[in-house]
Scaffold this motif. Sequence first.
Motif, PDB file in Angstrom:
ATOM      1  N   LYS A  42       3.943   5.569  -5.707  1.00 49.21           N
ATOM      2  CA  LYS A  42       3.889   5.544  -7.170  1.00 49.21           C
ATOM      3  C   LYS A  42       2.833   6.524  -7.680  1.00 49.21           C
ATOM      4  O   LYS A  42       3.086   7.271  -8.638  1.00 49.21           O
ATOM      5  N   ALA A  43       1.654   6.538  -7.058  1.00 47.59           N
ATOM      6  CA  ALA A  43       0.593   7.454  -7.486  1.00 47.59           C
ATOM      7  C   ALA A  43       1.019   8.910  -7.300  1.00 47.59           C
ATOM      8  O   ALA A  43       0.757   9.759  -8.158  1.00 47.59           O
ATOM      9  N   ALA A  44       1.693   9.201  -6.203  1.00 43.99           N
ATOM     10  CA  ALA A  44       2.170  10.566  -5.962  1.00 43.99           C
ATOM     11  C   ALA A  44       3.217  10.954  -7.008  1.00 43.99           C
ATOM     12  O   ALA A  44       3.217  12.091  -7.499  1.00 43.99           O
ATOM     13  N   ARG A  45       4.098  10.036  -7.353  1.00 46.37           N
ATOM     14  CA  ARG A  45       5.131  10.312  -8.356  1.00 46.37           C
ATOM     15  C   ARG A  45       4.503  10.564  -9.729  1.00 46.37           C
ATOM     16  O   ARG A  45       4.880  11.508 -10.431  1.00 46.37           O
ATOM     17  N   VAL A  46       3.505   9.767 -10.108  1.00 44.79           N
ATOM     18  CA  VAL A  46       2.823   9.952 -11.391  1.00 44.79           C
ATOM     19  C   VAL A  46       2.111  11.302 -11.418  1.00 44.79           C
ATOM     20  O   VAL A  46       2.170  12.026 -12.423  1.00 44.79           O
ATOM     21  N   ASP A  47       1.454  11.670 -10.307  1.00 47.38           N
ATOM     22  CA  ASP A  47       0.769  12.967 -10.243  1.00 47.38           C
ATOM     23  C   ASP A  47       1.759  14.123 -10.366  1.00 47.38           C
ATOM     24  O   ASP A  47       1.483  15.108 -11.058  1.00 47.38           O
ATOM     25  N   ARG A  48       2.908  14.005  -9.712  1.00 44.78           N
ATOM     26  CA  ARG A  48       3.920  15.062  -9.823  1.00 44.78           C
ATOM     27  C   ARG A  48       4.418  15.189 -11.252  1.00 44.78           C
ATOM     28  O   ARG A  48       4.611  16.302 -11.760  1.00 44.78           O
ATOM     29  N   GLU A  63       0.830  -1.205   0.000  1.00 46.88           N
ATOM     30  CA  GLU A  63       0.000   0.000   0.000  1.00 46.88           C
ATOM     31  C   GLU A  63       0.868   1.260   0.000  1.00 46.88           C
ATOM     32  O   GLU A  63       0.561   2.228  -0.702  1.00 46.88           O
ATOM     33  N   ARG A  64       1.953   1.253   0.785  1.00 48.19           N
ATOM     34  CA  ARG A  64       2.861   2.405   0.806  1.00 48.19           C
ATOM     35  C   ARG A  64       3.521   2.605  -0.552  1.00 48.19           C
ATOM     36  O   ARG A  64       3.644   3.737  -1.041  1.00 48.19           O
ATOM     37  N   GLU A  65       3.941   1.504  -1.192  1.00 49.62           N
ATOM     38  CA  GLU A  65       4.562   1.605  -2.506  1.00 49.62           C
ATOM     39  C   GLU A  65       3.576   2.129  -3.550  1.00 49.62           C
ATOM     40  O   GLU A  65       3.939   2.945  -4.401  1.00 49.62           O
TER      41      GLU A  65
END
Length: 80
Positions: A61-67, A55-57
């Motif tokens: 990943k979602a935060a990195r894609v959004d950035r 879940e943390r990974e």
Amino acid sequence: MYLLGLGLVLLLLKWAQWGPVAGWAWWVVLAPFGLAILWWAWADASGYTKRKAMEREAARKAARVDRQRDALGLNPRKRR
């Protein structure tokens, strides 16, 4: 982790002979350490630890894609 912290506090109080903990039996003082071992064994055996790591990974990943989308200007602008 809370059980480990509680065990350390009780161990310190027993060692210092401070308060009501000084009169307690050693098995009562050391019980949180045993409970912490049981918790970790259950968490590893049931997959709880692995599930939380996944879940943390996924969140990272979602935060990195959004950035990256924001940097490229692909996200629609937010309404004001």
